[in-house]
Every structure is written in C-alpha cells, then in structure tokens.
Design a protein around this motif. Sequence first.
Motif, PDB file in Angstrom:
ATOM      1  N   ALA A 180       0.849  -1.180   0.000  1.00 23.03           N
ATOM      2  CA  ALA A 180       0.000   0.000   0.000  1.00 23.03           C
ATOM      3  C   ALA A 180       0.889   1.235   0.000  1.00 23.03           C
ATOM      4  O   ALA A 180       2.041   1.186   0.428  1.00 23.03           O
ATOM      5  N   VAL A 181       0.353   2.333  -0.492  1.00 25.73           N
ATOM      6  CA  VAL A 181       1.035   3.616  -0.379  1.00 25.73           C
ATOM      7  C   VAL A 181       0.218   4.461   0.588  1.00 25.73           C
ATOM      8  O   VAL A 181      -0.998   4.598   0.438  1.00 25.73           O
ATOM      9  N   VAL A 182       0.907   4.976   1.593  1.00 26.49           N
ATOM     10  CA  VAL A 182       0.275   5.784   2.626  1.00 26.49           C
ATOM     11  C   VAL A 182       0.786   7.217   2.487  1.00 26.49           C
ATOM     12  O   VAL A 182       1.995   7.437   2.406  1.00 26.49           O
ATOM     13  N   ARG A 183      -0.125   8.157   2.442  1.00 22.05           N
ATOM     14  CA  ARG A 183       0.248   9.571   2.340  1.00 22.05           C
ATOM     15  C   ARG A 183       0.346  10.133   3.757  1.00 22.05           C
ATOM     16  O   ARG A 183      -0.655  10.324   4.443  1.00 22.05           O
ATOM     17  N   THR A 184       1.575  10.398   4.197  1.00 21.40           N
ATOM     18  CA  THR A 184       1.813  10.919   5.537  1.00 21.40           C
ATOM     19  C   THR A 184       2.146  12.411   5.444  1.00 21.40           C
ATOM     20  O   THR A 184       2.421  12.920   4.351  1.00 21.40           O
ATOM     21  N   PRO A 185       2.166  13.131   6.552  1.00 18.76           N
ATOM     22  CA  PRO A 185       2.580  14.542   6.526  1.00 18.76           C
ATOM     23  C   PRO A 185       4.027  14.722   6.055  1.00 18.76           C
ATOM     24  O   PRO A 185       4.438  15.815   5.706  1.00 18.76           O
ATOM     25  N   TYR A 186       4.798  13.629   6.048  1.00 21.11           N
ATOM     26  CA  TYR A 186       6.215  13.688   5.677  1.00 21.11           C
ATOM     27  C   TYR A 186       6.479  13.121   4.291  1.00 21.11           C
ATOM     28  O   TYR A 186       7.622  12.945   3.897  1.00 21.11           O
ATOM     29  N   GLY A 187       5.442  12.804   3.564  1.00 19.80           N
ATOM     30  CA  GLY A 187       5.582  12.239   2.227  1.00 19.80           C
ATOM     31  C   GLY A 187       4.991  10.844   2.149  1.00 19.80           C
ATOM     32  O   GLY A 187       4.461  10.306   3.127  1.00 19.80           O
ATOM     33  N   GLU A 188       5.097  10.263   0.959  1.00 13.28           N
ATOM     34  CA  GLU A 188       4.543   8.927   0.735  1.00 13.28           C
ATOM     35  C   GLU A 188       5.427   7.854   1.345  1.00 13.28           C
ATOM     36  O   GLU A 188       6.661   7.959   1.338  1.00 13.28           O
TER      37      GLU A 188
END
Length: 163
Positions: free
Chosen positions: A34-42
């Motif tokens: 999965a790709v998770v979009r975090t506040p620090y990037g993918e």
Amino acid sequence: GTVGLWSKYPITEDQLVDIRPRDIEEGWSRGLRAVVRTPYGEVAAYVAHLPSVRIGAGGLASARRDESARALGALVRDEKVRTVILMGDLNSTVDDRGLAPLTSQLNVAERGFAFSFPTAFPVARIDQVLARSATVDHIRTLPATGSDHLPVAARVTLDTTGP
C-alpha cells in the motif's frame, strides 16, 4: 489472506503482492503493498506473512520461507517510493540468512527485544518491522490477543532529509 493494514493516514494505493512459493497452489495470499500519504511524504507499506519453518525428519525446512523472502526482497528492491516500511510475520529472526534479501536492504530495530513467539513463553522475535529511508527506533510487544504470537509495535522515524 492473513495480512491487513490499518493507517491513521490516507491509503492512496493498495494491492496484493505475489510472494507465493512455486509449489503452493493459487489462492495463497500473504502479501500486501500500500502507499500511505503521511505529513512527511509517501510511504510504501508492505505487510507480509512468510511461510513457516517446519521441523521434519531431515531437520528444519525453510525453503518456502526463503523463496518468499527472495520474492519480497525483489519487490522492495524495485519499489519506486523512496520510503518503505515492511511489517509482518517473517517467521524468523533478523539474524537468519534466509531473510538476507530483506535485511540487506532494510533497517532493523535499533532497540527492543520484543520476543513475540510463542505467546506462552516468547523466546524469539519472528514478527518484524523493517524500513528503508526510515529508522525503526524501538520495537516492543503488546498484550496477548489469542494468537500464537504476541503483537509487536514499533516507533519508526521517517528520513525527511532526502529528495
């Protein structure tokens, strides 16, 4: 399959990944990307449950586990997202050379024993959290859930200095 991912950040992609040993029939599904979009990037998040090591008349049989580790290692090697976190039941400690396709590319926990197996008297951590472009700062076990493994929790610090 036997894997899942929950995230407090948005999951923007998800797919099953084939880490099935050649001699196991279709329908065996124990890998997820999965790709998770975090506040620090993918972050590319992989969740895996590698085959168990079995004890037989000839000793320990780890060929299936090792084959799955090689397949997963190839996926991680080819991963385009810079930051990768791999978590799951890898059915071995990080010192096992059968996991070298993963441990040669990914950081392991810097601190914490987190012996996770077997639940009744944990003597080894075979449930892992590994990372690329991130540091697994600490790993620990959580209370028993009814599984034959204790769950593990890890603190992961993302590397925010790169491109």
